[in-house]
Design a protein around this motif. Structure first.
Motif, PDB file in Angstrom:
ATOM      1  N   VAL A  89       0.924  -0.991  -0.013  1.00  0.00           N
ATOM      2  CA  VAL A  89       0.015   0.057   0.173  1.00  0.00           C
ATOM      3  C   VAL A  89       0.878   1.385   0.241  1.00  0.00           C
ATOM      4  N   ALA A  90       0.993   1.707  -0.917  1.00  0.00           N
ATOM      5  CA  ALA A  90       1.970   3.042  -0.802  1.00  0.00           C
ATOM      6  C   ALA A  90       2.021   4.076  -0.044  1.00  0.00           C
ATOM      7  N   THR A  91       1.180   3.934   1.432  1.00  0.00           N
ATOM      8  CA  THR A  91       1.495   5.281   2.617  1.00  0.00           C
ATOM      9  C   THR A  91       1.971   4.175   3.474  1.00  0.00           C
ATOM     10  N   GLN A  92       2.206   3.121   3.221  1.00  0.00           N
ATOM     11  CA  GLN A  92       2.818   1.929   4.197  1.00  0.00           C
ATOM     12  C   GLN A  92       4.534   2.104   3.014  1.00  0.00           C
ATOM     13  N   ASP A  93       4.659   2.329   2.123  1.00  0.00           N
ATOM     14  CA  ASP A  93       5.475   2.261   1.380  1.00  0.00           C
ATOM     15  C   ASP A  93       6.602   3.656   1.742  1.00  0.00           C
ATOM     16  N   VAL A  94       5.802   4.751   1.627  1.00  0.00           N
ATOM     17  CA  VAL A  94       6.952   5.596   1.521  1.00  0.00           C
ATOM     18  C   VAL A  94       6.614   6.138   3.215  1.00  0.00           C
ATOM     19  N   ALA A  95       5.872   5.606   4.709  1.00  0.00           N
ATOM     20  CA  ALA A  95       6.836   5.595   5.504  1.00  0.00           C
ATOM     21  C   ALA A  95       7.933   4.596   5.849  1.00  0.00           C
ATOM     22  N   LEU A  99      11.582   5.771   7.528  1.00  0.00           N
ATOM     23  CA  LEU A  99      12.116   5.753   8.266  1.00  0.00           C
ATOM     24  C   LEU A  99      13.848   4.942   8.369  1.00  0.00           C
ATOM     25  N   LEU A 100      13.091   5.069   7.335  1.00  0.00           N
ATOM     26  CA  LEU A 100      14.728   4.612   5.982  1.00  0.00           C
ATOM     27  C   LEU A 100      16.296   5.708   6.463  1.00  0.00           C
ATOM     28  N   VAL A 101      15.221   6.535   5.163  1.00  0.00           N
ATOM     29  CA  VAL A 101      15.946   8.084   5.867  1.00  0.00           C
ATOM     30  C   VAL A 101      16.548   8.713   7.273  1.00  0.00           C
ATOM     31  N   ARG A 107      22.916   6.983  11.581  1.00  0.00           N
ATOM     32  CA  ARG A 107      23.375   6.253  12.205  1.00  0.00           C
ATOM     33  C   ARG A 107      25.138   6.915  11.561  1.00  0.00           C
ATOM     34  N   ASP A 108      24.463   8.114  10.619  1.00  0.00           N
ATOM     35  CA  ASP A 108      25.779   8.647   9.538  1.00  0.00           C
ATOM     36  C   ASP A 108      26.281  10.399  10.534  1.00  0.00           C
TER      37      ASP A 108
END
Length: 109
Positions: A89-95, A99-101, A107-108
């Motif tokens: 679901v697109a909203t899940q993909d964006v969320a 989180l990854l970004v 981390r960096d």
């Protein structure tokens, strides 16, 4: 035969019409079938074509329905076969991307 043990399968790779990861016989044996979007599951993922195959689409729950019905696996002694199919679901993909970004930025430094 995994259908005789307490097993949960989360299927994530079948994201377009015609693609499936699981044997339809295994899907039919499941005690609980849950998806992220019922309408989308009719055309992609493990539950596509349910009405024509060996289970009815009415045997598949949206994740919110399963949670409200308290049908999600709760105990390590649970012996059911449960399947959750996420077709994206697109909203899940964006969320998830956010989180990854954020994690990479933290981390960096």
């Amino acid at each position: 035969d995994v259908s005789r043990f307490g097993v949960h399968i989360t299927a994530v790779g079948a994201d377009s019409p015609g693609k499936k990861e699981l044997d339809p016989t295994l899907v039919a044996k499941a005690d609980l079938r849950v998806c992220d979007n019922l309408e989308q599951s009719r055309s992609r993922g493990e539950f596509q074509g349910c009405d024509a195959d060996i289970i009815a689409i009415s045997a598949v729950l949206n994740a919110g329905q399963a949670d409200k019905a308290r049908m999600i696996r709760g105990s390590s002694s649970d012996e059911r076969l449960t399947i959750f199919d996420t077709s994206g679901v697109a909203t899940q993909d964006v969320a998830i991307a956010r989180l990854l970004v954020d994690a990479i930025a933290a981390r960096d430094g």
